[in-house]
Design a protein around this motif. Structure first.
Motif, PDB file in Angstrom:
ATOM      1  N   VAL A 193       0.807  -1.221   0.000  1.00 42.83           N
ATOM      2  CA  VAL A 193       0.000   0.000   0.000  1.00 42.83           C
ATOM      3  C   VAL A 193       0.839   1.270   0.000  1.00 42.83           C
ATOM      4  O   VAL A 193       0.330   2.348  -0.308  1.00 42.83           O
ATOM      5  CB  VAL A 193      -0.981   0.026   1.197  1.00 42.83           C
ATOM      6  N   ALA A 194       2.114   1.155   0.363  1.00 43.99           N
ATOM      7  CA  ALA A 194       2.987   2.330   0.406  1.00 43.99           C
ATOM      8  C   ALA A 194       4.431   1.841   0.448  1.00 43.99           C
ATOM      9  O   ALA A 194       4.679   0.637   0.541  1.00 43.99           O
ATOM     10  CB  ALA A 194       2.675   3.197   1.625  1.00 43.99           C
ATOM     11  N   ALA A 195       5.349   2.798   0.386  1.00 40.71           N
ATOM     12  CA  ALA A 195       6.767   2.445   0.465  1.00 40.71           C
ATOM     13  C   ALA A 195       7.516   3.524   1.222  1.00 40.71           C
ATOM     14  O   ALA A 195       7.173   4.697   1.156  1.00 40.71           O
ATOM     15  CB  ALA A 195       7.350   2.279  -0.928  1.00 40.71           C
ATOM     16  N   VAL A 196       8.550   3.091   1.918  1.00 43.36           N
ATOM     17  CA  VAL A 196       9.486   4.012   2.562  1.00 43.36           C
ATOM     18  C   VAL A 196      10.753   3.939   1.732  1.00 43.36           C
ATOM     19  O   VAL A 196      11.282   2.855   1.478  1.00 43.36           O
ATOM     20  CB  VAL A 196       9.773   3.599   4.020  1.00 43.36           C
ATOM     21  N   ILE A 197      11.213   5.105   1.282  1.00 47.34           N
ATOM     22  CA  ILE A 197      12.380   5.155   0.408  1.00 47.34           C
ATOM     23  C   ILE A 197      13.299   6.275   0.879  1.00 47.34           C
ATOM     24  O   ILE A 197      12.829   7.286   1.408  1.00 47.34           O
ATOM     25  CB  ILE A 197      11.943   5.364  -1.069  1.00 47.34           C
ATOM     26  N   ASP A 198      14.590   6.087   0.697  1.00 45.92           N
ATOM     27  CA  ASP A 198      15.557   7.114   1.059  1.00 45.92           C
ATOM     28  C   ASP A 198      15.232   8.407   0.310  1.00 45.92           C
ATOM     29  O   ASP A 198      14.911   8.381  -0.887  1.00 45.92           O
ATOM     30  CB  ASP A 198      16.962   6.623   0.702  1.00 45.92           C
ATOM     31  N   ALA A 199      15.300   9.530   0.988  1.00 51.15           N
ATOM     32  CA  ALA A 199      14.925  10.816   0.391  1.00 51.15           C
ATOM     33  C   ALA A 199      15.788  11.150  -0.818  1.00 51.15           C
ATOM     34  O   ALA A 199      15.279  11.638  -1.840  1.00 51.15           O
ATOM     35  CB  ALA A 199      15.014  11.926   1.438  1.00 51.15           C
ATOM     36  N   GLU A 200      17.089  10.904  -0.744  1.00 50.78           N
ATOM     37  CA  GLU A 200      17.968  11.200  -1.880  1.00 50.78           C
ATOM     38  C   GLU A 200      17.641  10.306  -3.070  1.00 50.78           C
ATOM     39  O   GLU A 200      17.690  10.755  -4.226  1.00 50.78           O
ATOM     40  CB  GLU A 200      19.431  11.052  -1.475  1.00 50.78           C
ATOM     41  N   ASP A 201      17.313   9.034  -2.789  1.00 49.54           N
ATOM     42  CA  ASP A 201      16.915   8.132  -3.876  1.00 49.54           C
ATOM     43  C   ASP A 201      15.646   8.630  -4.547  1.00 49.54           C
ATOM     44  O   ASP A 201      15.522   8.591  -5.783  1.00 49.54           O
ATOM     45  CB  ASP A 201      16.706   6.712  -3.346  1.00 49.54           C
TER      46      ASP A 201
END
Length: 86
Positions: free
Chosen positions: A36-44
């Protein structure tokens, strides 16, 4: 830790964020087994957004070139005259 339930992620949010940042791979949050969602590195994410914009620009340029090939161009004097600038 590619897939984590929302409930588990809530209880160990710092670990989820750290995993996404260190491994540079998204951590997918699931609910009832569905992503339903994802956590991803901000720079990525910023890099992905820049690349998506670059791709959109390339596609727009290719479409413009195809239109010019198909329809030709309009002389600058005609454009100025059409807008009352001549």
């Amino acid at each position: 830790m590619n897939d984590v339930s929302v409930t588990d992620a809530r209880s160990r949010l710092a670990d989820v964020i750290n995993d996404a940042r260190v491994r540079h791979t998204p951590v997918f949050l699931t609910r009832r087994g569905h992503r339903v969602a994802a956590v991803i590195d901000a720079e990525d994410l910023e890099l992905l957004m820049e690349r998506a914009q670059d791709l959109a620009d390339i596609e727009a340029a290719e479409a413009a070139r195809a239109e010019i090939t198909e329809n030709g161009t309009v002389p600058w004097d005609e454009v100025k005259a059409e807008f009352g600038l001549a």
